[in-house]
Structure formats: structure tokens, C-alpha cells
Design an enzyme around this catalytic site. Structure first.
Site, mmCIF file in Angstrom:
data_model
loop_
_atom_site.group_PDB
_atom_site.id
_atom_site.type_symbol
_atom_site.label_atom_id
_atom_site.label_comp_id
_atom_site.label_asym_id
_atom_site.label_seq_id
_atom_site.Cartn_x
_atom_site.Cartn_y
_atom_site.Cartn_z
ATOM 1 N N ARG A 246 0.824 -1.195 0.000
ATOM 2 C CA ARG A 246 0.000 0.000 0.000
ATOM 3 C C ARG A 246 0.865 1.253 0.000
ATOM 4 O O ARG A 246 1.950 1.270 0.586
ATOM 5 C CB ARG A 246 -0.895 0.039 1.241
ATOM 6 N N SER A 310 8.689 -4.893 6.238
ATOM 7 C CA SER A 310 8.428 -5.988 7.179
ATOM 8 C C SER A 310 9.345 -7.186 6.943
ATOM 9 O O SER A 310 8.894 -8.331 6.808
ATOM 10 C CB SER A 310 6.958 -6.408 7.083
ATOM 11 N N ASP A 364 6.800 -3.307 10.727
ATOM 12 C CA ASP A 364 5.353 -3.268 10.933
ATOM 13 C C ASP A 364 4.960 -3.526 12.384
ATOM 14 O O ASP A 364 3.956 -3.003 12.872
ATOM 15 C CB ASP A 364 4.640 -4.257 9.999
#
Length: 628
Positions: A246, A310, A364
Site C-alpha cells: 500500500r 516488514s 510493521d
């Protein structure tokens, strides 16, 4: 109303009623006709013979044996009564059978059922028309079932022996199933040992001397404070951690009622890009950022970026992240050992459409902790249980030997997905874990993650189902080609199968999707049990790891009782109906001196990344490795 024990008696009672109503036998009855049980069901068989003359003659003989002097019309009436009673019995029996067949068809979720009915009994075998009428009515009532009737030659003798043999076989199979599933069940002592080993790994990972001797890397994040509500401005956030990612615009507004507005767009990363070159991967990411800025009407803007990356990174400052290794299916070349911020900036220079004036590398898990910390100041632990799994927490600075300084706290990225890579979990791993590991992109790596996270649980279940089927313990030993396909049993199926709101019909639907069209209700029950055992072990292992983290924090602070909040995110934790409760029960059992509150993160990898970047921007006038 149906059976041979009562059919003859029904005929007798009807004949008595007809006689008393002056409709047969000239209104006369006899003591024999009035005697209960005197009209045997076997009389019906002889009276209803297919040959009319023979049937009427048999009726005459039966009636005379009852002391009556019947006319030809009396014999015809008696034969008609017998036909009506036996036809009703056959149709009632057919209606009940039809209900059973519909239930079986619905259980199988089949459009059309093909089935054989084993039939026995004196009425079915001896009555000249009962079986024919029964079968005809069954087929009329359930036209969507192809029904075959098979007459049993010796049900009570041979059948009894077969029932015993089947029961013995089923008991042996059930014992073997449970023996296999027991390898996936963990005792409290085993979970305490996992906690102890995780604690040992944390201690080794924090020490400069023993850092390389453990799989728990305890990476410093250079995040040393949580947001205080004064953060203000527009920030980009990039969330990369799977096959889709995203780009977000996060607008922070400070004040008494601090506010966060977010706009986002989701992009996919093709498999060939995930496993191509690093330059191709980062060019693709930059192209997506440019597309997002165009979409938001901000083409050419220069904004600070929170890069939620991540994957395991070694950080020496907030705006630098050296990729240690790819996980989660990524294999892009020329990236490991390099600074991902520089790789991103080089791709931006090649594109020359926009610029980023500050880039903070954000894990994350840390983003999750920061997002929840924005809502609850007691949140000092972040937990991810989704495609992968990881945790972070605020460690005493004097224990973080990889970074200079002794005052205050620093958020440490545990990178616990790699726990077990040095053999710490070998005695807990099953043949199914080893099979999943052997077929993964990185065999021998991320062992703890492969026993917990959403990327692997479905594959563990699939391997158990294959083992059961190959041993004849499931699906009658018949394997489907789809079940042999790696990754075909998605982890979301576990949540669907274990959901309390779904009936076995949903399980059967999933099995049909896997090509197992002939599966039974017993198969569905067993598949549900396998899913339950695998998910329970994952939740317990996660709880044991978390118990090690919070207990260490309690001991660090010399507290008898620790009150702490854990910010948590991840699809497995959020969507599985039982994972969170089992994990929390395990944590409470293994760390009873810690009162832990769980706070679900609302977009830690987006909002959290922006918050970390916002806190970092405050220190732009200082060196980029200044504490937050």
C-alpha cells in the site's frame, strides 16, 4: 403403521368395522375374527399374490378358517383392504426414506445423490408388491437421487460379524489418527520450555558478545519514545510486507483532539518481480508511489516517508535499514546486505518525478505498537500474527548492548520468526513441520514463524490430510490431485472451518473445492479437528513467546505485577475465531504476574509508520540517529 407385527392386525380391525357396518359378511362376525392377532400378516402376502384368481381363492380360505362364510364380493373386499393397508405402509416407509436421503444429499452438498440402500425384513422380502411400491414412491419423492436397493441375504448373522469387524477397524483408525495428532499437541511443560528458550534467546540477542550465537536477533529500532499528540503535517507511508502493498497519505493534526486522516491505494507485486532483481522491485515500488501522488493530485511533491519494511533489517539509525534476509516468498537479488533506504532513493533518482526529504525505516510490528500507543500510553509491546509473525517491545537501554547509551528505553525488534533456526525448536517440530520447511523458499529459516503464521498453517493442515489419506484414515484413502498441490489449502479455510457460525456444509464446500467430492460427514468432522489442533498449537506457541517478552519486562522493572498493553495486528489474529482467546489463555497461564490488555491496531503499518516518521522529523535538525 408399517411393520409386519401390526399389518395383519390393522386388516382384522378394518374387517370387523366393515362387518359391523353391514358392509361385508352379511354383517356377521365370528369369535375368531374378533380375536386379537388372529389375522396374521402372512395372510396378506398370500391374498395379495400377483395372480387375481389365486389371491381371491387364498382370501376365501383365510376367511373360512376364521369361521366366516364369505361371498365372492367379500373376498374381493378383503383383498382390497389388504392392498390399501400394505400400500400405505410402503408409502409411509418411502416418505421416511426420502427424508433420510435428502439429509444425506444436503450433507454432501451434492446436486444429485447416487446411493444404495441395503434392505432386509420379512415384509420387504415376502410381500409380493411391497418392495416395488416402496421403490417407486422413493424415486417419485426424491427425483434428484439415483437410488439402488440391494436385498440383504443374511443381515442379522453376517451383518453382525461385519459390524464388529468395522467397529474394530474404526477404533484402530481413530487411535492412529489421535496418535498422529498428539504430535501436534503441546503440554504445559512443553510450553514453559518454549518460554524459557525464548527468554534465553532474548538475553543472548541483546548481548554484544553472544548476539551471533542466537536466532533471536533483538534488532535495535532507534525508536525511543511514543507519539505525544503534537505531531503535525502530511506524510507518505509505504507498507511492503507481502505480495500486495500500500501507498498512503497520512495527515496528522495536533491539538487537544489530535486527528489522523488517511488515504490509500493498494498495489500488487507480480511473482516475477518478487523473485527478480532488486532494481526491478524498487523501480516497481517507485512507479506505484508516483501513480499514487498523481492519483492524489500531488505530483512532484516532496514529503517525508515512513517505509514499513516488514523484513529483518539491521538499523544503526532511523533512516537506514540493512536487509539481513528476505522472507515471505521474496527473493529479489542484490538486496540482502544493502540499505533499503538507499535502494529506494536510487530508484527515485532513476524515475526523477518526485523526491522524499526524509525516509524512516519502520518495522510493521513497531508501527503497530506506535499506533496503539497513540491511543493507550501503556502500550509498550507490538505483536503481528498474520502472513508472518513478530514482536517488539520497549527494552531498558542499558541492556541494548548493540547501541551506545544507558539511559531510558529503546524499542527492540525481536524478530522472533527466526526463533528455532539454531535448533531450539527441533524437539517440538513434527514430520509435517519438516515437510513444510523443506518445500519453503528458505529451508531451515523462520522455523517459529512456520509453526504459527498464516503463510504456513494451511500448508501444515494439508500435509496432515495427505498423511491421513495415504494411510486410509481419511477420504476412504482416495486422494484428489488438487489436494496434492502445494498452497491449495489456504489458511483462511482454517478460520472458515472453525467458525462457530458455520455448519458442516461449509466444510464440505471447501473439500469439494479441493476436489474431494466423495467426502463424508465423518471426513468433515476429522478435517475440522485437524484445523483445530494446528491452530491451537500456533496460538499456544505465540502465547509462550509473548509470555517470555512480558515477563522479562516485569523483571527488568523489578515489579511483582506488571500492567501492560500489547498492540496487535494481523489477519490470523483478527479473523480466526479462537486464535486470540487461546493465545491469551496461554499467556495468562505462563506469565501469571502480568496483567496484559490487548488492543487491536487500526493500520499500524500505515498510521504507525507516519507517526514514527512524524516523531523522527522533529529531530531533523539533529543527527539522523538521534533518539526519538
Amino acid at each position: 403403521m408399517i411393520s409386519g407385527m401390526y399389518m395383519g392386525e390393522l386388516v382384522r380391525l378394518i374387517l370387523v368395522k366393515l362387518a359391523r357396518d353391514q358392509m361385508v359378511f352379511q354383517g356377521k362376525t365370528t369369535p375368531e375374527l374378533l380375536t386379537t392377532g388372529r389375522f396374521s400378516t402372512s395372510y396378506i402376502y398370500t391374498i395379495e399374490t400377483d395372480k387375481d384368481e389365486e389371491g381371491l381363492a387364498n382370501a376365501d380360505k383365510v376367511l373360512r378358517d376364521l369361521g366366516l362364510n364369505p361371498s365372492a364380493e367379500d373376498c374381493k373386499a378383503t383383498r382390497r383392504v389388504c392392498q390399501i393397508v400394505s400400500t400405505r405402509a410402503a408409502r409411509l416407509c418411502a416418505a421416511a426414506l426420502a427424508a433420510v436421503l435428502r439429509q444425506i444429499r444436503d450433507n454432501k452438498a451434492a446436486e444429485r445423490l447416487r446411493i444404495t440402500i441395503g434392505a432386509d425384513g420379512s415384509v420387504y422380502k415376502t410381500h409380493p408388491g411391497f418392495s416395488r411400491r416402496l421403490q417407486k414412491m422413493v424415486r417419485r419423492l426424491v427425483p434428484d437421487c439415483d437410488v439402488r436397493f440391494l436385498q440383504s441375504p443374511c443381515g442379522s448373522g453376517k451383518g453382525a460379524a461385519m459390524v464388529t469387524a468395522v467397529a474394530y477397524r474404526l477404533a484402530a483408525q481413530q487411535a492412529e489418527r489421535q496418535r498422529i495428532l498428539d504430535t501436534l499437541r503441546l503440554s504445559r511443560e512443553q510450553l514453559l520450555e518454549v518460554k524459557r528458550r525464548m527468554t534465553d534467546g532474548i538475553v543472548l540477542g541483546l548481548s554484544k558478545q553472544t548476539h551471533e550465537q542466537t536466532s533471536v536477533k533483538m534488532l535495535p529500532t532507534y525508536v525511543r519514545s511514543t507519539p505525544d499528540g503534537t505531531e503535525n503535517g502530511d506524510f507518505l507511508a509505504l507498507d511492503l510486507g507481502g505480495s500486495s502493498f500500500r501507498v498512503l497519505l497520512v495527515r496528522l493534526r495536533s491539538g487537544k483532539r489530535h486527528k489522523v486522516d488517511m488515504h490509500q491505494k493498494i498495489y500488487t507485486i507480480p511473482q516475477e518481480t518478487m523473485q527478480g532483481t532488486g532494481e526491478e522491485l524498487f523501480d516497481h515500488i517507485v512507479q506505484c508511489i508516483a501513480d499514487f501522488l498523481e492519483y492524489m493530485g500531488m505530483r512532484g511533491a516532496s514529503l517525508p516517508l515512513g517505509f514499513t519494511f516488514s523484513f529483518p533489517c539491521n538499523q544503526s539509525k532511523l533512516d537506514e535499514g540493512i536487509l539481513l534476509k528476505w522472507t515471505k516468498g521474496f527473493k529479489a537479488s542484490d538486496c540482502e546486505g544493502k540499505d533499503v533506504v538507499m535502494l529506494l532513493k536510487e530508484a527515485i533518482q532513476r524515475k526523477q518525478e518526485f523526491d522524499l526529504n526524509f525516509v524512516a525505516v519502520v518495522n510493521d510490528t513497531v508501527g503497530t505498537m506506535m499506533t496503539c500507543g497513540y491511543e493507550d500510553p501503556k502500550c509498550e509491546v507490538g505483536l503481528i500474527v498474520g502472513t508472518g509473525t513478530n514482536a517488539c517491545y520497549m527494552e531498558e537501554m542499558h541492556n541494548v548492548e548493540l547501541v551506545e547509551g544507558n539511559e531510558g528505553l529503546m524499542c527492540v525488534n525481536v524478530e522472533w520468526g527466526a526463533f528455532g533456526d539454531f535448533g531450539e525448536l527441533d524437539d517440538f517440530c513434527t514430520q509435517f513441520d519438516r515437510s513444510v520447511d523443506d518445500c519453503s523458499n528458505y529451508p531451515g529459516k523462520q522455523r517459529y514463524e512456520k509453526m504459527i503464521s498464516g503463510m504456513y498453517l494451511g500448508e501444515i493442515v494439508r500435509n496432515v490430510l495427505i498423511d491421513f489419506t495415504s494411510k486410509g484414515l481419511l477420504f476412504r484413502g482416495k486422494m484428489s490431485e488438487r489436494l496434492k498441490s502445494r498452497g491449495i489449502f489456504e489458511t483462511k479455510f482454517l478460520a472458515q472451518i472453525e467458525s462457530d457460525r458455520l455448519a458442516m456444509r461449509q466444510v464440505r464446500s471447501i473439500l469439494q473445492h479441493l476436489g474431494l467430492t466423495g467426502s463424508t460427514c465423518d471426513d468433515s468432522v476429522l478435517v475440522k479437528e485437524v484445523c483445530s489442533v494446528v491452530a491451537r498449537r500456533a496460538a499456544q506457541l505465540c502465547g509462550a513467546g509473548l509470555a517470555a517478552v512480558v515477563d522479562r519486562m516485569r523483571q527488568n522493572r523489578n515489579q511483582n505485577q506488571l500492567d501492560i498493553t500489547v498492540g496487535v495486528d494481523g489477519t490470523l489474529y483478527k479473523t480466526h475465531p479462537h486464535f486470540s482467546s487461546i493465545m491469551q489463555e496461554t499467556l495468562q497461564d505462563l506469565a501469571p504476574q502480568c496483567r496484559v490488555t490487548f488492543l487491536k491496531s487500526e493500520d499500524g503499518s500505515g498510521k504507525g509508520a507516519a507517526l514514527i516518521t512524524a516523531v523522527g522529523v522533529k529531530f531533523l535538525g539533529c543527527p539522523s540517529n538521534a533518539p526519538l
